[in-house]
Design an enzyme around this catalytic site. Sequence first.
Site, PDB file in Angstrom:
ATOM      1  N   TRP A 143       0.835  -1.208   0.000  1.00 16.47           N
ATOM      2  CA  TRP A 143       0.000   0.000   0.000  1.00 16.47           C
ATOM      3  C   TRP A 143       0.869   1.257   0.000  1.00 16.47           C
ATOM      4  CZ3 TRP A 143      -0.639   3.959   3.651  1.00 16.47           C
ATOM      5  CH2 TRP A 143      -1.719   4.814   3.450  1.00 16.47           C
ATOM      6  N   HIS A 144       1.995   1.205   0.718  1.00 15.06           N
ATOM      7  CA  HIS A 144       2.878   2.369   0.749  1.00 15.06           C
ATOM      8  C   HIS A 144       3.539   2.609  -0.598  1.00 15.06           C
ATOM      9  CE1 HIS A 144       2.645   2.411   5.201  1.00 15.06           C
ATOM     10  NE2 HIS A 144       3.041   3.664   5.072  1.00 15.06           N
ATOM     11  N   ASP A 145       4.044   1.542  -1.207  1.00 17.33           N
ATOM     12  CA  ASP A 145       4.722   1.695  -2.500  1.00 17.33           C
ATOM     13  C   ASP A 145       5.010   0.312  -3.072  1.00 17.33           C
ATOM     14  OD1 ASP A 145       5.830   2.881  -4.670  1.00 17.33           O
ATOM     15  OD2 ASP A 145       7.451   3.902  -3.617  1.00 17.33           O
TER      16      ASP A 145
END
Length: 565
Positions: free
Chosen positions: A451-453
């Site tokens: 989700w972050h990257d």
Amino acid sequence: MSVLKLVTDFFSLETLDVRLLPTADAARREKIIKSANPRSRWNTVEYKFYLGVFAVVVPLMFYTAHTAASESNENYPRFAHLLSKGWMFGRKVDNSDQQYRFFRDNFPMLCVLIIAHCALRRIITPILRLSKRTYFDFGFGLLFLFGAHGTNVLRILIHLGINYAIGRFVPSPKAAIWIVWIYGISTLFINDRYRTLPFGVDAIDNRFKGIIERWDVFFNFTLLRMLSYNLDYLEKKRDNANSPEDDKITSKSSTLKLVNLDNRERLTAPIPLTDYNIINYLAYITYTPLFIAGPIVTFNDFIYQSNYQQLASVKDYKRTFIYFLRFCFCVLVMEFLLHFMYVVAVSKTKAWNGDTPFQISMLGLFNLNIIWLKLLIPWRMFRLWSLLDGIDPPENMIRCMDNNFSAVAFWRAWHRSYNQWIIRYIYIPLGGGGSHRVLNSLFVFSFVAIWHDIELKLLLWGWLVVIFLIPEIVATTIFKKFSEAWWYRHVCGVGAVVNIWMMMIANLFGFCLGKDGTIALLHEMFSTVSGIQFFVLASGALFVGAQVMFEIRESEKRKGIYVKC
């Protein structure tokens, strides 16, 4: 009232969020108070010694970080080009972090937008006689979306339309949940690869792209709202299939179900199925104060606060003003760090040649503090905007980053609204903290990393965090039965030191120093005499810090506050 009391009250948990006040359940509050040590340790010889250590070590940490990232350091020419003209005491400012620079440079425009949004609601609502807040949010949200992303808004609307259709038209609720998750996670990969894929239409591809052309940067938060809407809707649909009479909101008994709900009850608020409509869906997704970065409020909670009952906290103007003052304090602390400690620029250029282990560790530690602040400041600004507008989302950061000794508790306090979202929609459905606790945590942190990257380094970071959770979970299980022993607090202090080292190493690797810097730190720390001396002294300082953290939490328990972090 003493100055010390004013300061401690100002920085207490209770001023951040009404959810952190002592519980209204008298029996539970009494149980929490009884679980605490009845006598404060602050005036004991032991804790006076600890406070003395604080008085020496904390200024030394600031000084060391300053010398490792300032004009006096021999590595200064390597990172000087990343510095800009500052405003504080004639010093340059380290505005090299792209994420915070975007917020910092657009801060005045955001202030104007906040004033305009709150004023327009108060003007337009009575003129158009809008019966529900979400009607205004729907209209303003779409206008804001176009202003922010221009014609790229079509890319977002396509995702929103597909997500809405999955919940509506997939007949099996179980299949719908699977498809919702598969499509939701897939959007992260789709956006990463095809975010600039042209439509082949000149009027779309070569026209206004909005103030923020990179529409995908904030889509991750949009995804959480998309999932929340569908999962809340499918849960309501399932409940109605079992008890159809529960949806008769027009009856007096059903209306009473939507009065004075607490934080937990609002997550499953018994709002009628008709409220899961396209207007409320888009109003929730595009709610302007929380659109860019949250905090995250679930669909059920948002609709409850919007159209049924506003929380008393949004009408408590004194509390909101204190929250505003704390926000201003954090902004000034961040500006001080950016003007006096150029640790972000050092990290970007890896300019730590010749630095001691103490200096490298302080570069990493203050880098982590700046990461914490660069997230805290926008989140508090957007939450303040939401409070002024009449919606009370959860506070995202309830502990200072340095006020953590437990890896498990750390993730409860860091990005708290996201943590609560994860617990509701992933952790509990997977089984929570049962026999598969570690496996469930692995799923959770894998999602968090993706989700972050879309980056292997962050996925490895997520798995590393789970591995570091295992010793704490095992040690807690083994030693819990000795909680009444006199030595228990000191053994916990040793465990806290180990935990803090592991958390720092994991986060330094994932977010600050990277592989090269972390390896350099560990090599210097364990292969040189000065490095080993630093490790021993630093561990002692961390032990002192852990004991102070323990007593802070005991003080909160004596007031009936227990936030499990």
